[in-house]
Design an enzyme around this catalytic site. Structure first.
Site, short mmCIF file in Angstrom:
data_model
loop_
_atom_site.label_atom_id
_atom_site.label_comp_id
_atom_site.label_asym_id
_atom_site.label_seq_id
_atom_site.Cartn_x
_atom_site.Cartn_y
_atom_site.Cartn_z
CG PHE A 133 11.52 48.37 41.57
CD1 PHE A 133 12.50 47.63 41.97
CD2 PHE A 133 10.25 48.62 42.19
CE1 PHE A 133 12.16 46.58 42.59
CE2 PHE A 133 10.56 47.55 43.30
CZ PHE A 133 11.17 46.63 43.59
CG ASP A 185 4.30 51.19 38.91
OD1 ASP A 185 3.59 51.08 40.33
OD2 ASP A 185 4.90 49.73 39.24
CE LYS A 215 6.48 52.29 46.86
NZ LYS A 215 7.87 52.13 47.37
#
Ligand SMILES: Cc1ncc(COP(=O)(O)O)c(C=O)c1O
Length: 403
Positions: free
Chosen positions: A135, A220, A249
């Site tokens: 993702f 990532d 985040k």
């Protein structure tokens, strides 16, 4: 009074209608509109690393809010320079590009890798290798890079030059890498894809394959970064060094900010005019992230994350010995997933809903995994309280939902 009926009426339906309307947060606790309290093991999906309304972050934000909010990238600001310097000094990177989210950080990574390959080898070298179940965000390029076809469905045509390989499969990797490979993009733990940690040998093979064909390794760390795994970034524990790393985040701990960190040999291809973002490097976001980094990037803070992790995982395993729900419990630091046994496949959302009734917030990572990503400042007492709540949730689950 504003309520969830208004939500259902006015917001686009892409998230469904959330079950709870929260009004306040403090530390590891959130309070809803009806004044019910929840212990937060979700952390806004691995965002609120320092909990809710951390006093030092409030101070960083409000101090900056009294100075200047926005300038655009035609003018420089102090917090952005200071944050870039702090990130460079704490990682492998030489340079930083700021943006506003994880997807944008990954877009920047893809563009930087493509541009570097184009400058060095021409436009044939454009293929990005990525992984099934990965993702990377919800923009068109990042759903293409992601390995979950459902997120692409109905949004075509998709950009070309992305190829998906099975995660942790060294043979498939070695067979796919070629002179056309421009980058390999990977998560050190597939967060949304089920809290699946990368196999160390596989990570090393990715690094050596990139070196062999002159491709960039994009790691990532949007979900795994900023202390989540007990290291500032998860790659540090692996001995593998990225060429490009993406963060978001927990970087802003709830204030929207993303960053693409890279080596000089990648950065030099992002010459003026090649990429940009109006809000990227915004002084409010960078001031908050600078403070968050100064708190998290500290050996005793990270040690504490590792010891909280040991306590949480071992107690969760003990709970599971009693209830027998999970086939395995996996993850690193405070990113943990319980994989439901076959018999309860698809029922992870029920665990989250039962948690709500017990005043506990958890997450899923796909239909079969219950995911935990609490604030990193959670205390041992709060962990024990959460486990008591989970005990009740699992008892009710096996007595009701599962039958
Ligand atoms: C590994 C990873 N990359 C990228 C993203 C996308 O981040 P954002 O939602 O901030 O665009 C996420 C979000 O869950 C993620 O977990």
């Amino acid at each position: 009074m504003t309520d969830l009926t208004d939500y259902a009426h006015y917001l686009t339906p892409n998230y469904g209608v959330p079950p709870i309307l929260m009004t306040e947060g403090q530390g590891c606790r959130l309070t809803d509109q009806a004044n019910r309290q929840y212990l937060d093991l979700a952390g806004g999906i691995a965002v609120s690393a320092l909990g809710h309304c951390h006093p030092e972050l409030i101070n960083a934000l409000t101090t900056q809010a009294h100075k200047v909010w926005h300038l655009s990238n035609t003018l420089a600001n102090e917090p952005a320079i200071q944050l870039a310097e702090a990130l460079v000094k704490s990682t492998f990177a030489d340079r930083v590009f700021f943006c506003n989210s994880g997807a944008e950080a990954n877009e920047a990574a893809i563009k930087a890798a493509r541009r570097a390959a184009y400058d060095q080898a021409g436009d044939e070298k454009h293929e990005i290798l990525c992984f099934e179940n990965a993702f990377h965000g919800r923009t068109i390029a990042t759903v293409t890079a992601g390995g979950q076809p459902k997120y692409r469905q109905g949004f075509g045509p998709m950009p070309e030059g992305f190829r998906h390989l099975p995660y942790n499969d060294c043979n498939a990797l070695l067979a796919a890498v070629s002179e056309k490979t421009c980058a390999i993009m990977v998560e050190p733990i597939q967060g949304e894809g089920g809290v699946r940690p990368i196999c160390p040998t596989f990570f090393e093979k990715i690094r050596s394959a990139c070196d062999r064909v002159g491709a960039a390794l994009i790691v990532d760390e949007v979900q795994t970064g900023m202390g989540r795994t007990g290291h500032l970034f998860a790659y540090e524990a692996s001995g593998v060094t990225p060429d490009i790393l993406t963060s978001a985040k927990s970087l802003g701990c709830g204030f929207p900010i993303g960053a693409m960190l890279c080596t000089e040999s990648i950065a030099k291809h992002l010459v003026p005019g090649t990429h940009g973002s109006t809000y990227g490097g915004n002084p409010l976001g960078t001031a908050v992230a600078l403070k968050a980094l100064s708190i998290i990037n500290n050996e005793s803070f990270l040690d504490n994350v590792r010891s909280l992790s040991e306590r949480f995982i071992s107690e969760l395993k003990r709970l599971n010995d009693a209830h027998g729900l999970f086939e395995t419990i996996r993850g690193r630091g405070l990113l943990v997933g319980g994989v439901l046994r076959e018999r309860w496949a698809g029922k992870a959302p029920d665990l989250v809903s039962l948690g709500h009734e017990e005043g506990l917030l958890t997450l899923v990572a796909g239909p079969n995994v219950q995911r935990f990503a609490p604030p990193l400042i959670i205390t041992e007492t709060e962990i024990d309280e959460a486990l008591e709540k989970l005990d009740r949730v699992y008892t009710r689950f096996t007595q009701t939902v599962a039958t």
